[in-house]
Scaffold this active site. Structure first.
Site, mmCIF file in Angstrom:
data_model
loop_
_atom_site.group_PDB
_atom_site.id
_atom_site.type_symbol
_atom_site.label_atom_id
_atom_site.label_comp_id
_atom_site.label_asym_id
_atom_site.label_seq_id
_atom_site.Cartn_x
_atom_site.Cartn_y
_atom_site.Cartn_z
ATOM 1 N N ARG A 198 11.895 -4.461 2.213
ATOM 2 C CA ARG A 198 12.324 -3.099 1.913
ATOM 3 C C ARG A 198 13.684 -3.181 1.215
ATOM 4 N NH1 ARG A 198 10.257 -3.360 7.035
ATOM 5 N NH2 ARG A 198 8.389 -2.098 7.422
ATOM 6 N N LYS A 221 12.625 -2.541 10.453
ATOM 7 C CA LYS A 221 12.028 -1.291 10.924
ATOM 8 C C LYS A 221 11.227 -1.513 12.201
ATOM 9 C CE LYS A 221 9.234 2.576 9.216
ATOM 10 N NZ LYS A 221 8.459 3.090 8.059
ATOM 11 N N HIS A 277 10.491 1.566 -3.084
ATOM 12 C CA HIS A 277 9.341 1.032 -2.345
ATOM 13 C C HIS A 277 8.265 0.485 -3.281
ATOM 14 C CE1 HIS A 277 8.732 0.704 1.905
ATOM 15 N NE2 HIS A 277 7.462 1.012 1.826
ATOM 16 N N ARG A 280 8.129 -3.276 -3.062
ATOM 17 C CA ARG A 280 7.393 -3.820 -1.909
ATOM 18 C C ARG A 280 5.889 -3.732 -2.155
ATOM 19 N NH1 ARG A 280 8.165 -4.870 3.707
ATOM 20 N NH2 ARG A 280 6.782 -3.755 5.142
ATOM 21 N N HIS A 303 4.441 -5.850 9.255
ATOM 22 C CA HIS A 303 3.667 -4.744 9.803
ATOM 23 C C HIS A 303 3.267 -5.046 11.246
ATOM 24 C CE1 HIS A 303 2.278 -3.321 5.542
ATOM 25 N NE2 HIS A 303 3.468 -2.844 5.874
ATOM 26 N N TYR A 312 -4.017 -3.108 1.135
ATOM 27 C CA TYR A 312 -3.944 -3.990 -0.032
ATOM 28 C C TYR A 312 -5.171 -4.916 -0.141
ATOM 29 C CZ TYR A 312 0.948 -2.571 0.354
ATOM 30 O OH TYR A 312 2.102 -1.834 0.459
#
Length: 332
Positions: A198, A221, A277, A280, A303, A312
Site C-alpha cells: 500500500r 492494515k 491503490h 497495488r 490479505h 485476481y
C-alpha cells in the site's frame, strides 16, 4: 403497598421495587391470607432482585463508542480514524440513547446516506464499525442486551473488475514521475510496483526495514508483519536514497500529492476511487498474468482471507483451464 377490601375478598396492591418497579395485584378470600402474602413478598425482595426495578441506562451511543475505543480501538492502526467516523455518525443520527437505539433507526440513517450519494460500500463499512462497537461492549460486559445491528443485512455490492496499469502505461507513469519536483515520489512508486505494498506502507518505510534483499512491512492494515524480496538494484537505490536525504530513520517524506498530480497529467483512466491503490492492483494483476501462485500472492499482499486475493485469480493463464478437458462434451 396497600390491602383493600373488594367485592371478591381482600386485594393486595404492591410495588415492592418502588414507583418504577413491577406492580402486582392479588386477591385473597381473607385479610389474614392477604397480609401473609404481603409479608412473603417483602421477604423475597431481600433474597432476590427479581422485584427490584432495573436502573435506567442513561448512556448515549457515543458513550459506547468511547468505551470501545478505550479498550479496543486504541490498539488498531486506524482506531482513531474509526472513532472519529463513529462519533460523526452518532451526531448525524441525533446522538441517540444507547438503550433506545434500534435497527430501524440505523436503517433510516442508511437511507439518508444513500440519498446523499454515499456509496453502499462506504455505508457497509460504517455498519460493520458500529456493529463491532456493540460486540466489543458485550464482550467487556458493558452491554447486557443484544446487538441491535446483528440481524441487519449489509447492502449487496456488485463486484466490479479491478483495473490495472499495462506495461506501456507503467512506463508512461514512471517517465512523468521522473519530472516531478518531489524527490521521493518515483522511488515510492517503484517500491509499490515491486512489492505490492500500500502507498502508506511504502511511504513510511524506515531504513531498518530494508536488509538482506528484503523489505519487512510492519504496522500493516492486518497488523501482521510480512517480508517481501526485492532486487539488488532496488535495495541499492533505497540505501542510497536514505544516505542522500538524511531523514533520520525514515527513507521518504510525503509524496502523495505529487503522485496524484503526476497521474492526472498522464490522463490515465482509472476505476472510481482508485489513486495510489492502482499500483497495488497492478502488481497483483501482473503477478497472476505472469503465472504467479494465488496463495503466494495472498501472503505478499497480506490479505487475511483468500477471498480478497481471489479477485485476481481470473488473470492467471491457467485459471479454469480444466474446463477444456473436464466438461462432459469433451468426453463424447
Amino acid at each position: 403497598m396497600a390491602i383493600n377490601q373488594v367485592k371478591t375478598g381482600w386485594q393486595v396492591d404492591i410495588q415492592p421495587g418502588g414507583r418504577s418497579g413491577k406492580r402486582v395485584k392479588k386477591t385473597f378470600r381473607t385479610k389474614a391470607k392477604a397480609i401473609a402474602w404481603e409479608r412473603f413478598v417483602q421477604a423475597k425482595i431481600q433474597e432476590s432482585s427479581d422485584w427490584t426495578p432495573q436502573k435506567k441506562d442513561t448512556r448515549y451511543l457515543k458513550d459506547l463508542v468511547e468505551t470501545w475505543y478505550q479498550y479496543h480501538g486504541i490498539e488498531l492502526n486506524d482506531g482513531f480514524r474509526r472513532k472519529t467516523l463513529l462519533l460523526t455518525m452518532c451526531s448525524s443520527m441525533g446522538h441517540p440513547k444507547a438503550e433506545t437505539f434500534s435497527t430501524e433507526q440505523f436503517a433510516q440513517y442508511r437511507i439518508k446516506r444513500i440519498d446523499a450519494g454515499i456509496t453502499p460500500n462506504t455505508i457497509n463499512r460504517e455498519h460493520a464499525y458500529l456493529r463491532a462497537v456493540f460486540n466489543e461492549n458485550i464482550r467487556l460486559g458493558n452491554w447486557k442486551k443484544d446487538n441491535p445491528l446483528a440481524q441487519l443485512r449489509a447492502f449487496k455490492i456488485q463486484e466490479q473488475e479491478l483495473s490495472y496499469l499495462t506495461l506501456p502505461q507503467i512506463q508512461q507513469l514512471l517517465r512523468r514521475l521522473e519530472l516531478s519536483k518531489n524527490p521521493h515520489v518515483l522511488l515510492i512508486t517503484k517500491v509499490c510496483l515491486a512489492t505490492g505494498s500500500r502507498w502508506g506502507e511504502a511511504e513510511a518505510l524506515r531504513i531498518s526495514q530494508v536488509k538482506k534483499g528484503l523489505i519487512q512491512y510492519v504496522n500493516t492494515k492486518s497488523s501482521k508483519a510480512r517480508s517481501i524480496p526485492i532486487s539488488k538494484g532496488l535495495e541499492s537505490q533505497l540505501l542510497e536514497h536514505h544516505k542522500t536525504y538524511k531523514l533520520e530513520n525514515r527513507i521518504f517524506s510525503s509524496a502523495y500529492s505529487a503522485f496524484r498530480e503526476a497521474l492526472e497529467e498522464t490522463n490515465l483512466k482509472l476505476s472510481e476511487g482508485q489513486l495510489t491503490h492502482i499500483l497495488r492492483h497492478s502488481f497483483a494483476s501482473h503477478f497472476m498474468i505472469n503465472g504467479g501462485n494465488i496463495i503466494a500472492l495472498q501472503k505478499i499482499l497480506g490479505h487475511s482471507s483468500l477471498v480478497m486475493t481471489m479477485r485476481y485469480a481470473h488473470l492467471s493463464p491457467e485459471h479454469l483451464q480444466e474446463t477444456l478437458t473436464l466438461n462432459p462434451l469433451s468426453k463424447l
